[in-house]
Design a protein around this motif. Structure first.
Motif, mmCIF file in Angstrom:
data_model
loop_
_atom_site.group_PDB
_atom_site.id
_atom_site.type_symbol
_atom_site.label_atom_id
_atom_site.label_comp_id
_atom_site.label_asym_id
_atom_site.label_seq_id
_atom_site.Cartn_x
_atom_site.Cartn_y
_atom_site.Cartn_z
ATOM 1 N N GLU A 23 34.059 46.084 33.948
ATOM 2 C CA GLU A 23 35.159 45.294 33.427
ATOM 3 C C GLU A 23 36.451 45.744 34.080
ATOM 4 O O GLU A 23 36.688 46.934 34.258
ATOM 5 N N ILE A 24 37.265 44.773 34.451
ATOM 6 C CA ILE A 24 38.595 45.046 34.985
ATOM 7 C C ILE A 24 39.581 44.858 33.844
ATOM 8 O O ILE A 24 39.621 43.799 33.210
ATOM 9 N N VAL A 25 40.370 45.906 33.563
ATOM 10 C CA VAL A 25 41.320 45.877 32.455
ATOM 11 C C VAL A 25 42.714 46.217 32.975
ATOM 12 O O VAL A 25 42.874 46.725 34.087
ATOM 13 N N ASP A 26 43.695 45.966 32.129
ATOM 14 C CA ASP A 26 45.101 46.260 32.424
ATOM 15 C C ASP A 26 45.571 45.589 33.714
ATOM 16 O O ASP A 26 46.326 46.172 34.494
ATOM 17 N N TRP A 40 45.401 47.391 38.333
ATOM 18 C CA TRP A 40 44.301 47.252 37.379
ATOM 19 C C TRP A 40 43.476 48.523 37.336
ATOM 20 O O TRP A 40 43.622 49.398 38.173
ATOM 21 N N ARG A 41 42.614 48.570 36.307
ATOM 22 C CA ARG A 41 41.670 49.678 36.153
ATOM 23 C C ARG A 41 40.262 49.105 36.020
ATOM 24 O O ARG A 41 40.073 48.024 35.491
ATOM 25 N N LEU A 42 39.287 49.879 36.482
ATOM 26 C CA LEU A 42 37.875 49.509 36.380
ATOM 27 C C LEU A 42 37.247 50.367 35.291
ATOM 28 O O LEU A 42 37.387 51.596 35.298
ATOM 29 N N VAL A 146 40.767 38.656 39.861
ATOM 30 C CA VAL A 146 40.177 39.830 40.496
ATOM 31 C C VAL A 146 38.800 40.068 39.890
ATOM 32 O O VAL A 146 38.614 39.945 38.676
ATOM 33 N N ARG A 147 37.843 40.417 40.741
ATOM 34 C CA ARG A 147 36.544 40.866 40.242
ATOM 35 C C ARG A 147 36.070 42.010 41.129
ATOM 36 O O ARG A 147 36.488 42.157 42.274
ATOM 37 N N TRP A 176 35.308 37.743 36.379
ATOM 38 C CA TRP A 176 36.646 37.570 36.920
ATOM 39 C C TRP A 176 37.660 37.912 35.840
ATOM 40 O O TRP A 176 37.582 37.404 34.733
ATOM 41 N N ALA A 177 38.596 38.766 36.173
ATOM 42 C CA ALA A 177 39.744 39.030 35.306
ATOM 43 C C ALA A 177 40.897 38.215 35.882
ATOM 44 O O ALA A 177 41.048 38.133 37.101
#
Length: 183
Positions: A23-26, A40-42, A146-147, A176-177
């Motif tokens: 998951e891509i967060v932030d 981003w963060r993973l 982004v993914r 995808w985020a």
């Protein structure tokens, strides 16, 4: 009876999502020195399984696919940017260190003492310049998408069962985020 049980097991494997879900967060965007930048963060990385494969000599590629779209109401969205960023992680069993290679950049590989530290270097991006701000029009709405794809490829001579044990098809993909923004 046996046939219905077999069909149930096959359906279970096909329709149950993979236990490892990246998951891509932030995800955030901003402007810096005349460029559109993203961060981003993973998260949710299966460290134990990846570490096992790395220690068997199977390198890991961390690929980020990035897209920027201009959102339009009555027409198809216009693609402004499509880009890939690749990082490669490998383990040196003699030095007992992980190395992170920034593919395409003229840098020496960075060293890390743990896989978590190596994934921090490869998977968490801060203020990544994407494109000059003058390429975007003020007042228009854009979407950054982004993914992440983790890929482990087998080199000839390595046993393929190590890779197949860790991944179903040699890769794990995140969803995808995305984030909408305006200038």
């Amino acid at each position: 009876m046996k046939r219905s049980l077999l069909l149930f097991v096959v359906a279970l494997f096909l329709f149950v999502p993979c236990a490892w879900a990246l998951e891509i967060v932030d995800l955030s965007v901003g402007g810096e020195k005349g460029y559109l930048v993203a961060s981003w963060r993973l998260t949710d990385v299966p460290f134990a399984q990846l570490d096992e494969a790395l220690r068997h000599g199977v390198p890991l590629k961390v690929i980020f696919e990035i897209r920027i779209l201009e959102l339009r109401t009555l027409r198809r969205d216009k693609e402004i940017l499509r880009h890939q960023i690749v990082r490669e992680i490998y383990y040196d069993s003699v030095k007992k260190l992980y190395f992170v290679q920034f593919v395409g950049l003229p840098e020496l590989p960075r060293q890390a003492t743990s896989l978590e530290e190596a994934m921090e270097m490869a998977g968490n991006l801060r203020a990544l310049p994407l494109l000059p701000l003058h390429r975007l029009r003020p007042g228009k709405t854009y979407r950054l998408m982004v993914r992440c794809i983790l890929v482990q490829t087998i080199t000839p001579g390595l046993p393929s069962r190590v890779l197949r044990f860790v991944f179903r098809s040699g890769k794990i993909e995140s969803d995808w985020a995305s984030i909408r923004f305006k200038l």
